[in-house]
Design a protein around this motif. Structure first.
Motif, PDB file in Angstrom:
ATOM      1  N   CYS A 172     -84.959  11.702 -35.241  1.00  0.00           N
ATOM      2  CA  CYS A 172     -85.484  10.512 -35.897  1.00  0.00           C
ATOM      3  C   CYS A 172     -84.870   9.249 -35.332  1.00  0.00           C
ATOM      4  O   CYS A 172     -85.523   8.229 -35.212  1.00  0.00           O
ATOM      5  CB  CYS A 172     -85.199  10.556 -37.385  1.00  0.00           C
ATOM      6  N   ASP A 180     -83.614   8.941 -32.404  1.00  0.00           N
ATOM      7  CA  ASP A 180     -83.806   8.842 -30.949  1.00  0.00           C
ATOM      8  C   ASP A 180     -85.021   8.008 -30.593  1.00  0.00           C
ATOM      9  O   ASP A 180     -85.256   7.720 -29.446  1.00  0.00           O
ATOM     10  CB  ASP A 180     -84.030  10.240 -30.348  1.00  0.00           C
ATOM     11  N   LYS A 181     -85.784   7.662 -31.584  1.00  0.00           N
ATOM     12  CA  LYS A 181     -87.064   7.007 -31.303  1.00  0.00           C
ATOM     13  C   LYS A 181     -86.836   5.672 -30.578  1.00  0.00           C
ATOM     14  O   LYS A 181     -86.053   4.853 -31.007  1.00  0.00           O
ATOM     15  CB  LYS A 181     -87.811   6.761 -32.607  1.00  0.00           C
ATOM     16  N   THR A 182     -87.492   5.536 -29.468  1.00  0.00           N
ATOM     17  CA  THR A 182     -87.454   4.268 -28.739  1.00  0.00           C
ATOM     18  C   THR A 182     -88.867   3.944 -28.313  1.00  0.00           C
ATOM     19  O   THR A 182     -89.533   4.775 -27.687  1.00  0.00           O
ATOM     20  CB  THR A 182     -86.592   4.396 -27.454  1.00  0.00           C
ATOM     21  N   GLU A 183     -89.310   2.790 -28.627  1.00  0.00           N
ATOM     22  CA  GLU A 183     -90.658   2.410 -28.193  1.00  0.00           C
ATOM     23  C   GLU A 183     -90.622   2.063 -26.713  1.00  0.00           C
ATOM     24  O   GLU A 183     -89.588   1.642 -26.181  1.00  0.00           O
ATOM     25  CB  GLU A 183     -91.157   1.213 -29.002  1.00  0.00           C
ATOM     26  N   MET A 184     -91.766   2.217 -26.090  1.00  0.00           N
ATOM     27  CA  MET A 184     -91.792   2.014 -24.635  1.00  0.00           C
ATOM     28  C   MET A 184     -91.472   0.585 -24.239  1.00  0.00           C
ATOM     29  O   MET A 184     -90.926   0.340 -23.183  1.00  0.00           O
ATOM     30  CB  MET A 184     -93.157   2.411 -24.102  1.00  0.00           C
ATOM     31  N   ASN A 185     -91.854  -0.358 -25.096  1.00  0.00           N
ATOM     32  CA  ASN A 185     -91.559  -1.744 -24.709  1.00  0.00           C
ATOM     33  C   ASN A 185     -90.121  -2.158 -25.045  1.00  0.00           C
ATOM     34  O   ASN A 185     -89.777  -3.319 -24.949  1.00  0.00           O
ATOM     35  CB  ASN A 185     -92.576  -2.725 -25.313  1.00  0.00           C
ATOM     36  N   LEU A 210     -87.833  -0.317 -23.432  1.00  0.00           N
ATOM     37  CA  LEU A 210     -87.169   0.356 -22.311  1.00  0.00           C
ATOM     38  C   LEU A 210     -87.193  -0.483 -21.047  1.00  0.00           C
ATOM     39  O   LEU A 210     -88.168  -1.183 -20.776  1.00  0.00           O
ATOM     40  CB  LEU A 210     -87.867   1.684 -22.009  1.00  0.00           C
ATOM     41  N   PHE A 215     -83.372   2.946 -18.894  1.00  0.00           N
ATOM     42  CA  PHE A 215     -84.083   4.231 -18.912  1.00  0.00           C
ATOM     43  C   PHE A 215     -84.145   4.747 -17.475  1.00  0.00           C
ATOM     44  O   PHE A 215     -84.937   4.271 -16.668  1.00  0.00           O
ATOM     45  CB  PHE A 215     -85.486   4.008 -19.483  1.00  0.00           C
ATOM     46  N   THR A 240     -94.604   8.895 -26.300  1.00  0.00           N
ATOM     47  CA  THR A 240     -94.294   7.481 -26.068  1.00  0.00           C
ATOM     48  C   THR A 240     -93.084   6.998 -26.871  1.00  0.00           C
ATOM     49  O   THR A 240     -92.456   6.027 -26.498  1.00  0.00           O
ATOM     50  CB  THR A 240     -95.494   6.577 -26.411  1.00  0.00           C
ATOM     51  N   SER A 241     -92.765   7.688 -27.964  1.00  0.00           N
ATOM     52  CA  SER A 241     -91.634   7.207 -28.768  1.00  0.00           C
ATOM     53  C   SER A 241     -90.354   7.993 -28.532  1.00  0.00           C
ATOM     54  O   SER A 241     -89.278   7.490 -28.787  1.00  0.00           O
ATOM     55  CB  SER A 241     -91.968   7.294 -30.263  1.00  0.00           C
ATOM     56  N   PHE A 242     -90.487   9.231 -28.112  1.00  0.00           N
ATOM     57  CA  PHE A 242     -89.281  10.058 -27.983  1.00  0.00           C
ATOM     58  C   PHE A 242     -89.062  10.600 -26.564  1.00  0.00           C
ATOM     59  O   PHE A 242     -87.956  10.683 -26.090  1.00  0.00           O
ATOM     60  CB  PHE A 242     -89.350  11.257 -28.939  1.00  0.00           C
ATOM     61  N   GLN A 244     -90.199   9.848 -23.231  1.00  0.00           N
ATOM     62  CA  GLN A 244     -90.842   9.097 -22.154  1.00  0.00           C
ATOM     63  C   GLN A 244     -90.675   9.794 -20.812  1.00  0.00           C
ATOM     64  O   GLN A 244     -91.453   9.556 -19.890  1.00  0.00           O
ATOM     65  CB  GLN A 244     -90.244   7.686 -22.063  1.00  0.00           C
ATOM     66  N   SER A 265     -96.595   1.212 -20.746  1.00  0.00           N
ATOM     67  CA  SER A 265     -95.585   0.246 -21.132  1.00  0.00           C
ATOM     68  C   SER A 265     -96.155  -1.178 -21.067  1.00  0.00           C
ATOM     69  O   SER A 265     -95.887  -2.010 -21.940  1.00  0.00           O
ATOM     70  CB  SER A 265     -94.394   0.422 -20.201  1.00  0.00           C
ATOM     71  N   ARG A 295     -98.263  -1.876 -24.025  1.00  0.00           N
ATOM     72  CA  ARG A 295     -97.537  -2.046 -25.286  1.00  0.00           C
ATOM     73  C   ARG A 295     -96.787  -3.367 -25.375  1.00  0.00           C
ATOM     74  O   ARG A 295     -96.247  -3.710 -26.418  1.00  0.00           O
ATOM     75  CB  ARG A 295     -96.551  -0.888 -25.473  1.00  0.00           C
ATOM     76  N   GLU A 296     -96.738  -4.102 -24.250  1.00  0.00           N
ATOM     77  CA  GLU A 296     -96.033  -5.382 -24.274  1.00  0.00           C
ATOM     78  C   GLU A 296     -96.670  -6.280 -25.325  1.00  0.00           C
ATOM     79  O   GLU A 296     -97.885  -6.494 -25.319  1.00  0.00           O
ATOM     80  CB  GLU A 296     -96.119  -6.063 -22.897  1.00  0.00           C
ATOM     81  N   GLY A 351     -94.070  11.366 -35.470  1.00  0.00           N
ATOM     82  CA  GLY A 351     -93.469  10.051 -35.637  1.00  0.00           C
ATOM     83  C   GLY A 351     -92.023  10.128 -36.077  1.00  0.00           C
ATOM     84  O   GLY A 351     -91.213   9.283 -35.735  1.00  0.00           O
ATOM     85  N   PHE A 352     -91.680  11.174 -36.833  1.00  0.00           N
ATOM     86  CA  PHE A 352     -90.305  11.307 -37.302  1.00  0.00           C
ATOM     87  C   PHE A 352     -89.437  12.103 -36.334  1.00  0.00           C
ATOM     88  O   PHE A 352     -88.275  11.799 -36.153  1.00  0.00           O
ATOM     89  CB  PHE A 352     -90.268  11.990 -38.672  1.00  0.00           C
ATOM     90  N   MET A 353     -90.025  13.112 -35.727  1.00  0.00           N
ATOM     91  CA  MET A 353     -89.171  14.028 -34.964  1.00  0.00           C
ATOM     92  C   MET A 353     -89.655  14.345 -33.554  1.00  0.00           C
ATOM     93  O   MET A 353     -89.121  15.222 -32.900  1.00  0.00           O
ATOM     94  CB  MET A 353     -89.034  15.336 -35.751  1.00  0.00           C
TER      95      MET A 353
END
Lengths: 390, 488
Positions: A22, A24-29, A31, A100, B308-310, B312, B324, B327-328, B420-422
């Motif tokens: 949970c 660890d979540k990083t959004e791509m923007n 990075l 990254f 995309t969230s965990f 990449q 990327s 998503r900017e 989304g959580f894991m």
């Protein structure tokens, strides 16, 4: 019962949110996508310097049509520190996004660092949880900052430019071999073998810092870097260099199969021939307690790229083949003699002996004194279609 | 004396009692025939339910021509055309029968001369004509669909299966509605145990009303707490006929065109009657497309969010750069982006179902703009999300059974939240839960994942691959039906 089951499941689900994933979540923007890493070190102060080349995602064609064409495709961050570990923290003095490195494509190492030794670099990469050792390692001939701050024409991201050049060179020449990745270095060094890594050098003293200027300049040789020559590594240290001519024999004798075109002088005539290795056989036999390495090369030739001399009769073809057999064998042998004099086991005789006679008391000595015999068998398979060149 | 008194009360109060029992409805009609000023016949009916022409031409006219009395109809069964009761029957009972019959579209004919009450079925079925089913359209194959009239539906099945073994068992369910329900099966093909099981479950239903077959489905399904349907429903007579010929049991409910079919296994939801109307290779290909669509529909949004969230690292570099870039400037995390778009899509989809046709088109245009370029340009979501939602939405419609599509929608949201959580770990956990749940499900005693779990080699002839029909014989029945028959 069903409520109990549901409640239990719900509580379990709630616990799962505490799992590390949970957080660890990083959004791509968030990075900073590293495309190339450069490593340098000052021999006097011992300070390490790392260059991170970060991709600017907005420079390409973006989804919302942001006019990103004028923006630099990459930004190079130069960070110094006493150790590579320290740099991981100090990088954020400059960098606004999370580093990254999982997608970096090329690792550049300055020649002075290479000569000091790359063991700590390799160790650092291997110890990172997201470390990636399947990237090619190149040695920079000259100042590394110049290469790291050079925009490349055509391929906008320099790491892509290097990566595609390496792939093309592997296929279309014998100047670069397949085993140039960080993990190849580790593998060879751990077996006390030698390895040759490609050299890269900037082509202009003061490169342009503007990507717009680069893309507007017709001369692709300006503001560019060139891949050429090889750096010989032994025991994690750079021991010397090979020029392009020597690299051909090195790769040929090590079984690389790129198609290489070279001009030979045969019976006073110049002829450009394309060589391709079909088969290589390396055998060791012992002659009065001395190992003899016999290398047999089967090569396929083509004169499709020749414009000077084209054999027309079977007789001429045979003569050409025989002569080339001799030339290639002689030059390869001369190359071996050169490496032997410098104490480089570039034909990896030691490795071969170790496999064949694992219990030999002194393999190093035996390898050093090994006699090498090279037999070449060429076959001209493709000739040009015009019978009478103009 | 008592008898005379009862005759008197029938003559004077019967209609009035019926009227008050029904609450003085506006469509209640009472017509009387008088011969020499003496009332001989009284005919009572609900005008909205009956065929007046039949009453006029065949019943009332017969009295004037004196033909009705001749050749009295045999004392018929409950479902027959004519029921005859004597004046001597208890008055309350007589009135009860009369009220019930009126509501069923009968007319109550009181013959004073013969001292009897006749209940005559003169129902005029009010239903729309046979039409193409809206939810299950077809390219090749019959275009007929069931209607709301159960008798028409019976006819549509009979038309396809002209076989004396075709059985229709009638039941009435719903204390308030008294809905007719038919259990349909082929006596020679359907396993006895299955028929018995369906019959038992139907008889055990205690409810006040049944207005649609889902009312019944909820009572007889194997597990209430599961997103997966263990019965299917169809409006297509050809589909029902095909399933009956596979030894399954159908349940028809009066007043709805949806016919329930049991048992159903997981893989059967990927086959459609159209598979058998085209070449086997094409049918197999289409089946695979449906399977892939199912996986896409359930997993694509969650995989996108997880990657995309965990993770990449999983995305190819060039794609990562492109994603990327998209998503900017997007303010929300990927999970919320997908959730916003998915919920918007579901809203538009629901609205599209309810909207009047004329508005529907406008809605779809607005929907397309909202879910498309405008949302991207406004910086609310990234362009890739639009593709993800569109692909999932379309993939969701590929599955031939609507109710199965609904469970996919639920699953998609669950997996989305897990991702989304894991991240991938969450998807994996969810997938394991899903597999465990699927293998634990049963449909009328048949394991839901048959023939994969328990594995039955012979059962695969018509699952992932649809073998040409000649190769399916002589054992064309599904493997689990053969097993049930063998157990008998």
């Amino acid at each position: 019962m069903a409520y109990r089951y549901a409640a239990g499941l719900f509580i379990l689900m709630m616990f799962t949110t505490l799992l590390t994933a949970c957080w660890d979540k990083t959004e791509m923007n968030e990075l900073a996508l590293v495309s190339m890493v450069g490593v340098d070190s000052d021999p006097d102060s011992g300070k390490k310097k790392v260059y991170y080349q970060i991709i600017n995602p907005l420079s390409g064609t973006s989804a919302r049509g942001t006019p990103g064409g004028e923006q630099a495709p990459v930004y190079t961050y130069e960070i110094s520190g006493s150790s590579f570990g320290e740099i991981k923290s100090t990088v954020y003095q400059l960098l606004p996004r999370k580093l990254f490195v999982a997608h970096y494509e090329v690792l550049l190492v300055s020649q002075r660092v290479a000569r000091q030794g790359i063991r700590d670099i390799v160790n650092f990469i291997e110890m990172q949880p997201n470390g990636r050792s399947s990237v090619p390692m190149l040695i920079v001939d000259g100042p590394i900052s110049q290469v790291m701050k050079t925009f490349t024409p055509l391929e906008r991201v320099p790491s892509d430019a290097i990566d595609s050049r390496l792939k093309l060179l592997i296929r279309n020449s014998l100047l670069v071999g397949k085993h140039i990745k960080v993990n190849d270095v580790i593998e060879r060094m751990e077996k006390s073998d030698t390895i040759v890594l490609p050299l890269i050098a900037g082509m202009k003293e003061s490169p342009s810092s503007n990507s717009g200027e680069t893309s507007a300049d017709i001369d692709a040789n300006q503001n560019n870097f060139i891949v050429g020559g090889g750096a010989v590594f032994r025991d994690y240290r750079m021991a010397g260099k090979l020029n392009d001519a020597q690299l051909v024999w090195y790769h040929l004798l090590n079984g690389d199969r790129g198609r290489h075109v070279r001009r030979f002088q045969v019976e006073g005539k110049q002829v450009s021939v394309e060589l391709r290795l079909v088969r290589i056989k390396r055998e060791v036999f012992w002659k009065s307690d001395q190992p003899v390495l016999q290398i047999r090369l089967d090569l396929e030739l083509s004169t499709a790229l020749a414009s000077e001399f084209i054999p027309h009769s079977r007789n001429e073809v045979e003569r050409l083949e025989n002569r080339l057999d001799q030339i290639i064998a002689d030059e390869s042998l001369a190359f071996y003699q050169m490496t032997r004099e410098r104490g480089w086991d570039l034909l990896r005789i030691r490795d071969l002996l170790r496999k064949q006679t694992p219990n030999h008391p002194d393999i190093d000595r035996a390898a050093k004194n090994a006699e090498v015999m090279i037999h070449v068998n060429t076959r001209l398979l493709r000739t040009v279609s015009i019978s009478q060149p103009y | 004396m008592a008898r005379r008194k009862q005759n008197q009360s029938i003559r004077n109060d019967f209609f009035g009692d019926i009227q008050s029992a029904l609450g003085f409805p506006l469509d209640l009609v009472c017509r009387s025939l008088f011969v020499q000023e003496e009332q001989t016949v009284q005919c009572v009916y609900l005008e909205s339910m009956v065929d007046k022409k039949t009453i006029d031409d065949y019943i009332l006219k017969s009295f004037t021509k004196n033909t009705f009395a001749e050749g009295e109809a045999p004392r018929s069964t409950e479902s027959g055309f004519l029921h005859v009761f004597s004046f001597s029957d208890p008055y309350e009972e007589l009135r009860g029968h009369a009220v019930k019959a009126l509501l069923a579209g009968h007319c109550v004919l009181t013959e004073f001369a013969r001292e009897r009450v006749c209940l005559i079925n003169v129902t005029k079925p009010r239903h729309r004509p046979i039409d193409e089913p809206k939810a299950e359209s077809t390219v090749r194959g019959p275009h007929e669909g069931f209607t709301e009239s159960i008798l028409t539906n019976v006819g549509l099945v009979r038309k396809r299966i002209r076989n004396p073994f075709l059985r229709f068992e009638k039941m009435y369910i719903g204390s308030q509605t008294g809905t007719t329900l038919l259990m349909v099966y082929m006596e020679n093909l359907a396993p006895d145990s299955l028929v018995r099981e369906v019959r038992d479950r139907l008889s055990a239903i205690r409810t006040d009303s049944v207005l649609e077959s889902t009312y019944v489905e909820e009572f007889i399904q194997d597990r209430i707490t599961s997103p997966f349907p263990t019965l299917t429903n169809s409006e297509r007579p050809d589909m029902v006929a095909a399933q009956l010929l596979d030894g399954k049991v159908a349940v028809m409910v009066d007043g709805t065109p949806s016919v329930l079919l049991a048992p159903m296994t997981f893989f059967e939801f990927f086959s459609s009657p159209e598979d058998y109307y085209q070449r086997a290779d094409i049918a197999t290909f289409v089946r695979w497309i449906r399977l892939i669509s199912f996986i896409m529909s359930v997993f694509i949004p969650s995989l996108y969010v997880a990657a995309t969230s965990f993770h990449q690292e999983l995305i190819p570099t060039q794609l990562l750069i492109s994603l990327s870039a998209q998503r900017e400037g997007v303010p929300y995390p990927a999970l919320f982006e997908v959730l916003i778009m998915e919920v918007l899509f579901e809203i538009i989809r629901e609205a599209g179902l309810r909207m009047p046709r004329a508005v529907g088109q406008a809605l779809s245009i607005v929907g397309a703009i909202v879910l498309g370029q405008a949302a991207v340009e406004a910086g609310l979501v990234s362009a890739a999300i639009v593709i993800v939602v569109a692909v999932t939405g379309i993939a969701n419609f590929v599955v031939p059974v609507y109710s199965f599509g609904m469970s996919q929608r639920l699953l998609r949201f669950s997996f989305l939240l897990l991702a989304g959580f894991m991240g991938l770990f969450g998807i994996l956990c969810g997938a394991l839960f899903l597999v465990a749940h699927l293998v634990s499900l049963k449909s009328f005693g048949v394991p839901y994942m048959t023939p994969a779990a328990p594995f039955k080699g012979a059962g695969w002839k018509d699952v992932l691959v649809r073998l040409p029909r000649p190769w399916l014989y002589p054992n064309r029945l599904p493997g689990y039906i053969r097993n049930l028959k063998r157990k008998r």
